[in-house]
Design a protein around this motif. Structure first.
Motif, mmCIF file in Angstrom:
data_model
loop_
_atom_site.group_PDB
_atom_site.id
_atom_site.type_symbol
_atom_site.label_atom_id
_atom_site.label_comp_id
_atom_site.label_asym_id
_atom_site.label_seq_id
_atom_site.Cartn_x
_atom_site.Cartn_y
_atom_site.Cartn_z
ATOM 1 N N ASP A 1 0.828 -1.287 0.134
ATOM 2 C CA ASP A 1 -0.047 0.096 -0.017
ATOM 3 C C ASP A 1 0.929 1.405 -0.029
ATOM 4 O O ASP A 1 1.821 1.403 0.535
ATOM 5 N N VAL A 2 0.487 2.101 -0.779
ATOM 6 C CA VAL A 2 1.251 3.466 -0.810
ATOM 7 C C VAL A 2 0.564 4.467 -0.095
ATOM 8 O O VAL A 2 -0.639 4.927 -0.269
ATOM 9 N N PHE A 3 1.090 4.955 1.030
ATOM 10 C CA PHE A 3 0.483 5.823 1.884
ATOM 11 C C PHE A 3 0.846 7.328 1.289
ATOM 12 O O PHE A 3 1.593 8.011 1.790
ATOM 13 N N LEU A 4 0.010 7.596 0.408
ATOM 14 C CA LEU A 4 -0.206 8.989 0.005
ATOM 15 C C LEU A 4 -1.543 9.553 0.242
ATOM 16 O O LEU A 4 -2.493 8.946 0.290
ATOM 17 N N PRO A 5 -1.758 10.977 0.141
ATOM 18 C CA PRO A 5 -3.006 11.404 0.312
ATOM 19 C C PRO A 5 -3.889 11.466 -0.736
ATOM 20 O O PRO A 5 -3.437 11.157 -1.896
ATOM 21 N N TYR A 6 -5.241 11.343 -0.609
ATOM 22 C CA TYR A 6 -6.139 11.202 -1.572
ATOM 23 C C TYR A 6 -5.879 12.581 -2.090
ATOM 24 O O TYR A 6 -6.144 13.504 -1.711
ATOM 25 N N PRO A 7 -6.025 12.710 -3.512
ATOM 26 C CA PRO A 7 -6.718 11.518 -4.553
ATOM 27 C C PRO A 7 -5.455 10.654 -5.011
ATOM 28 O O PRO A 7 -5.557 9.983 -5.875
ATOM 29 N N TYR A 8 -4.427 10.665 -4.526
ATOM 30 C CA TYR A 8 -3.163 9.832 -4.952
ATOM 31 C C TYR A 8 -3.202 8.609 -4.748
ATOM 32 O O TYR A 8 -2.475 7.728 -5.401
ATOM 33 N N SER A 9 -4.040 8.072 -3.692
ATOM 34 C CA SER A 9 -3.887 6.629 -3.581
ATOM 35 C C SER A 9 -5.057 5.939 -4.626
ATOM 36 O O SER A 9 -6.206 6.676 -4.805
ATOM 37 N N ARG A 10 -4.838 4.827 -4.952
ATOM 38 C CA ARG A 10 -5.599 4.125 -6.048
ATOM 39 C C ARG A 10 -6.973 3.696 -5.266
ATOM 40 O O ARG A 10 -6.881 3.368 -4.087
ATOM 41 N N SER A 11 -8.034 3.596 -5.720
ATOM 42 C CA SER A 11 -9.277 3.377 -5.465
ATOM 43 C C SER A 11 -9.307 1.859 -5.094
ATOM 44 O O SER A 11 -8.581 1.022 -5.737
ATOM 45 N N GLU A 12 -10.256 1.558 -4.116
ATOM 46 C CA GLU A 12 -10.252 0.009 -3.859
ATOM 47 C C GLU A 12 -11.035 -0.776 -5.030
ATOM 48 O O GLU A 12 -10.730 -1.713 -5.319
ATOM 49 N N LYS A 13 -11.699 -0.056 -5.732
ATOM 50 C CA LYS A 13 -12.366 -0.764 -7.013
ATOM 51 C C LYS A 13 -11.256 -1.149 -8.029
ATOM 52 O O LYS A 13 -11.407 -2.212 -8.684
ATOM 53 N N VAL A 14 -10.309 -0.304 -7.985
ATOM 54 C CA VAL A 14 -9.212 -0.882 -9.003
ATOM 55 C C VAL A 14 -8.366 -1.813 -8.436
ATOM 56 O O VAL A 14 -7.963 -2.934 -9.153
ATOM 57 N N GLN A 15 -7.997 -1.863 -7.112
ATOM 58 C CA GLN A 15 -7.115 -3.080 -6.483
ATOM 59 C C GLN A 15 -8.140 -4.245 -6.469
ATOM 60 O O GLN A 15 -7.551 -5.551 -6.834
ATOM 61 N N TRP A 16 -9.642 -4.238 -6.313
ATOM 62 C CA TRP A 16 -10.610 -5.404 -6.339
ATOM 63 C C TRP A 16 -10.401 -5.941 -7.746
ATOM 64 O O TRP A 16 -10.513 -7.131 -7.843
ATOM 65 N N ARG A 17 -10.494 -5.136 -8.691
ATOM 66 C CA ARG A 17 -10.432 -5.620 -10.079
ATOM 67 C C ARG A 17 -9.113 -6.354 -10.361
ATOM 68 O O ARG A 17 -9.161 -7.314 -11.033
ATOM 69 N N VAL A 18 -7.906 -5.936 -9.719
ATOM 70 C CA VAL A 18 -6.778 -6.799 -10.125
ATOM 71 C C VAL A 18 -7.001 -8.002 -9.582
ATOM 72 O O VAL A 18 -6.326 -9.158 -10.316
ATOM 73 N N PHE A 19 -7.266 -8.245 -8.436
ATOM 74 C CA PHE A 19 -7.213 -9.575 -7.794
ATOM 75 C C PHE A 19 -8.448 -10.495 -8.493
ATOM 76 O O PHE A 19 -8.468 -11.728 -8.606
ATOM 77 N N GLU A 20 -9.610 -9.759 -8.992
ATOM 78 C CA GLU A 20 -10.634 -10.504 -9.555
ATOM 79 C C GLU A 20 -10.125 -11.163 -10.680
ATOM 80 O O GLU A 20 -10.500 -12.415 -11.106
ATOM 81 N N LYS A 21 -9.342 -10.206 -11.531
ATOM 82 C CA LYS A 21 -8.835 -10.901 -12.799
ATOM 83 C C LYS A 21 -8.066 -12.055 -12.717
ATOM 84 O O LYS A 21 -7.883 -13.180 -13.321
ATOM 85 N N LEU A 22 -6.985 -11.849 -11.494
ATOM 86 C CA LEU A 22 -5.917 -12.935 -11.337
ATOM 87 C C LEU A 22 -6.787 -14.147 -10.936
ATOM 88 O O LEU A 22 -6.516 -15.157 -11.364
ATOM 89 N N PHE A 23 -7.717 -13.996 -10.342
ATOM 90 C CA PHE A 23 -8.455 -15.322 -9.649
ATOM 91 C C PHE A 23 -9.581 -15.929 -10.430
ATOM 92 O O PHE A 23 -10.288 -16.982 -10.122
ATOM 93 N N THR A 24 -9.868 -15.362 -11.337
ATOM 94 C CA THR A 24 -10.869 -15.621 -12.347
ATOM 95 C C THR A 24 -10.152 -16.062 -13.726
ATOM 96 O O THR A 24 -10.068 -17.134 -14.370
ATOM 97 N N ASP A 25 -9.591 -14.980 -14.493
ATOM 98 C CA ASP A 25 -9.330 -15.165 -15.800
ATOM 99 C C ASP A 25 -7.887 -15.917 -15.853
ATOM 100 O O ASP A 25 -7.302 -16.341 -16.886
ATOM 101 N N PHE A 26 -7.188 -15.750 -14.636
ATOM 102 C CA PHE A 26 -5.729 -16.156 -14.752
ATOM 103 C C PHE A 26 -5.276 -17.199 -13.738
ATOM 104 O O PHE A 26 -4.367 -17.502 -13.339
ATOM 105 N N ARG A 27 -6.594 -17.820 -13.289
ATOM 106 C CA ARG A 27 -6.290 -18.933 -12.098
ATOM 107 C C ARG A 27 -5.447 -19.841 -12.644
ATOM 108 O O ARG A 27 -4.508 -20.352 -11.742
ATOM 109 N N ASP A 28 -5.320 -20.448 -13.778
ATOM 110 C CA ASP A 28 -4.615 -21.471 -13.877
ATOM 111 C C ASP A 28 -3.113 -21.127 -14.351
ATOM 112 O O ASP A 28 -2.350 -22.106 -14.529
ATOM 113 N N CYS A 29 -3.003 -19.872 -14.126
ATOM 114 C CA CYS A 29 -1.412 -19.669 -14.368
ATOM 115 C C CYS A 29 -0.655 -19.412 -13.132
ATOM 116 O O CYS A 29 0.612 -19.646 -13.081
#
Length: 237
Positions: free
Chosen positions: A182-210
């Motif tokens: 996590d990068v401890f920078l003030p809002y709005p420099y911190s990435r949104s939770e939606k973006v982080q969620w999408r990264v994990f979602e794609k890893l655990f669905t589209d790229f699970r077999d990798c």
């Protein structure tokens, strides 16, 4: 366009009047053809391929498709505007990916291109915090509010992540983004939770077999640290 070779040969032959048209008339014809056929057109003959590499065709296409582009002023910030082909691509992306229709159209498209190219440029792109900060700084330089800046940056990240090719390089990139601290920078420099969620979602669905066994549990532990609860669909290794 047609796949019939005999008709294609006749179409580009020296005896065909169309094959003798000067470049400026060809450009006026080409920019009226649907963009979905431009790649095929550029493959017909070398002269046409050269036209699609030149600034004059893209400048004409830009002004025809996006008439207000000629009145747009240059903007401050770290992401440049580029030449006509780049501007056409940016405006096309803004319209068809983001469905925007205001003065932000072009800069949103350019920012999308910047981020996508940086993430795909090599196996070791700049840290996400640097890329995100560049995006934020771009919109701040254009005078946008902090809330609008955060919203636009998140939309661009989500769109880029969704449009990366599904290959090994993308898997390694997403895994790296997931494991970044996590990068401890003030809002709005911190990435949104939606973006982080999408990264994990794609890893655990589209790229699970990798994943190998150890990598999967490392990324899963990181997901559990960031999100509570996590979807059952992610627990499938």
């Amino acid at each position: 366009m047609t796949d019939d070779s005999s008709r294609s040969t006749t179409f580009i032959s020296a005896d065909n009047p169309f094959g003798k048209l000067p470049d400026h008339l060809l450009i006026e014809i080409f920019i009226r053809v649907p963009i979905s056929e431009w790649l095929q057109l550029s493959c017909v003959k070398k002269q046409w391929a050269n036209l699609f590499r030149e600034e004059c065709l893209w400048h004409a296409a830009l002004l025809r498709t996006f008439p207000l582009a000629g009145h747009a002023t240059r903007w401050p910030g770290p992401i440049p505007r580029g030449l006509s082909k780049r501007r056409y691509t940016a405006l096309y992306i803004s319209k068809h990916i983001f469905s925007l229709d205001d003065e932000l159209d072009e800069i949103v498209g350019h920012t999308y291109l910047f981020l996508k190219e940086q993430l795909e440029i090599s196996t070791m792109p700049p840290p996400a915090s640097i890329l995100h900060g560049t995006i934020i700084d771009q919109f701040i330089a254009c005078g946008k509010s902090r809330d609008k800046v955060h919203e636009l940056a998140s939309l661009i990240w989500l769109a880029v992540i969704d449009n990366l090719e599904e290959n090994e390089q993308t898997f390694l990139l997403l895994k790296r983004l997931a494991l970044e601290g996590d990068v401890f920078l003030p809002y709005p420099y911190s990435r949104s939770e939606k973006v982080q969620w999408r990264v994990f979602e794609k890893l655990f669905t589209d790229f699970r077999d990798c994943f190998n066994h150890n990598d999967y549990y490392d990324v899963l532990a990181c997901a559990k640290h960031k999100f509570q609860p996590i979807p059952a669909a992610w627990l499938g290794y």
